[in-house]
Scaffold this motif. Structure first.
Motif, PDB file in Angstrom:
ATOM      1  N   ASN A  22       4.708 -12.102  -1.575  1.00 46.28           N
ATOM      2  CA  ASN A  22       5.682 -11.178  -2.153  1.00 46.28           C
ATOM      3  C   ASN A  22       6.881 -10.993  -1.238  1.00 46.28           C
ATOM      4  O   ASN A  22       8.032 -10.981  -1.690  1.00 46.28           O
TER       5      ASN A  22
ATOM      6  N   LEU B   7       0.613 -10.188  -0.036  1.00 42.52           N
ATOM      7  CA  LEU B   7       1.692  -9.426   0.590  1.00 42.52           C
ATOM      8  C   LEU B   7       2.732 -10.370   1.189  1.00 42.52           C
ATOM      9  O   LEU B   7       3.936 -10.209   0.967  1.00 42.52           O
TER      10      LEU B   7
ATOM     11  N   LYS C 249       8.190  -6.601 -12.734  1.00 40.77           N
ATOM     12  CA  LYS C 249       8.606  -6.815 -11.341  1.00 40.77           C
ATOM     13  C   LYS C 249      10.019  -7.374 -11.235  1.00 40.77           C
ATOM     14  O   LYS C 249      10.567  -7.468 -10.150  1.00 40.77           O
TER      15      LYS C 249
ATOM     16  N   TYR D  59       8.370  -6.569  -6.357  1.00 38.88           N
ATOM     17  CA  TYR D  59       9.619  -6.370  -7.086  1.00 38.88           C
ATOM     18  C   TYR D  59      10.703  -7.269  -6.498  1.00 38.88           C
ATOM     19  O   TYR D  59      10.785  -7.453  -5.294  1.00 38.88           O
TER      20      TYR D  59
ATOM     21  N   TYR E  71       8.918  -1.321   0.610  1.00 39.27           N
ATOM     22  CA  TYR E  71       7.655  -1.040  -0.090  1.00 39.27           C
ATOM     23  C   TYR E  71       7.612  -1.782  -1.427  1.00 39.27           C
ATOM     24  O   TYR E  71       6.618  -2.412  -1.773  1.00 39.27           O
TER      25      TYR E  71
ATOM     26  N   LEU F  83       5.326  -4.937  -2.946  1.00 36.95           N
ATOM     27  CA  LEU F  83       4.567  -4.850  -4.198  1.00 36.95           C
ATOM     28  C   LEU F  83       4.959  -5.947  -5.198  1.00 36.95           C
ATOM     29  O   LEU F  83       4.352  -6.065  -6.255  1.00 36.95           O
TER      30      LEU F  83
ATOM     31  N   CYS G 100       4.432   6.385  -7.273  1.00 35.64           N
ATOM     32  CA  CYS G 100       5.265   5.221  -7.608  1.00 35.64           C
ATOM     33  C   CYS G 100       4.984   4.681  -9.009  1.00 35.64           C
ATOM     34  O   CYS G 100       5.899   4.216  -9.694  1.00 35.64           O
ATOM     35  N   GLN G 101       3.750   4.766  -9.471  1.00 34.43           N
ATOM     36  CA  GLN G 101       3.430   4.235 -10.799  1.00 34.43           C
ATOM     37  C   GLN G 101       4.047   5.066 -11.924  1.00 34.43           C
ATOM     38  O   GLN G 101       4.208   4.577 -13.033  1.00 34.43           O
TER      39      GLN G 101
END
Length: 127
Positions: free
Chosen positions: A8, A5, A83, A109, A103, A107, A75-76
């Motif tokens: 990212n 996390l 990404k 992106y 968010y 993840l 979300c999926q």
């Protein structure tokens, strides 16, 4: 998990620094990005904040409606596995778009942008 996390988020912050206004994007630029076909647009307004049509109902190209309140569950369905895909978020007052941007960045992106105006105005003026 925490290490991933934080990694990212650090990468997202660095990517945001390269974007004009940290990713807050004017309507004309959003239109260009969408018309190029290289971006998706996601209307993230909660159902009780939708005035008129959602982005897909209004015919915005490559658009989806995913209320912020349903992000974790859906979300999926909406966001690509890539990404590095260009994702633009819109809502009524920018608040929910910024939340979803966070968010997505958590993840992993990298190319997430936020429409810098109320989505109702954007939909009304989109051509």
């Amino acid at each position: 998990m925490l290490e991933i996390l934080l990694k990212n988020l650090k990468e997202a912050i660095e990517a945001d620094k390269q974007k004009e206004s940290l990713g807050l994007t004017p309507a004309e630029k959003v239109k260009e990005m969408l018309k190029s076909g290289n971006a998706i647009f996601v209307d993230v307004r909660p159902p009780n904040k939708v005035v008129g049509k959602t982005a897909p109902e209004a015919g915005i190209p490559n658009s989806y409606y995913l209320p912020v309140t349903e992000f974790a569950d859906r979300c999926q369905e909406v966001f690509p596995q890539d990404k590095n895909a260009v994702i633009i978020l819109g809502c009524a007052k920018i608040k929910f778009s910024n939340r979803v941007m966070g968010y997505l960045e958590a993840l992993g992106y990298k190319n997430v942008y936020v429409l810098d105006e109320e989505i109702e105005k954007f939909i009304e003026n989109f051509q």
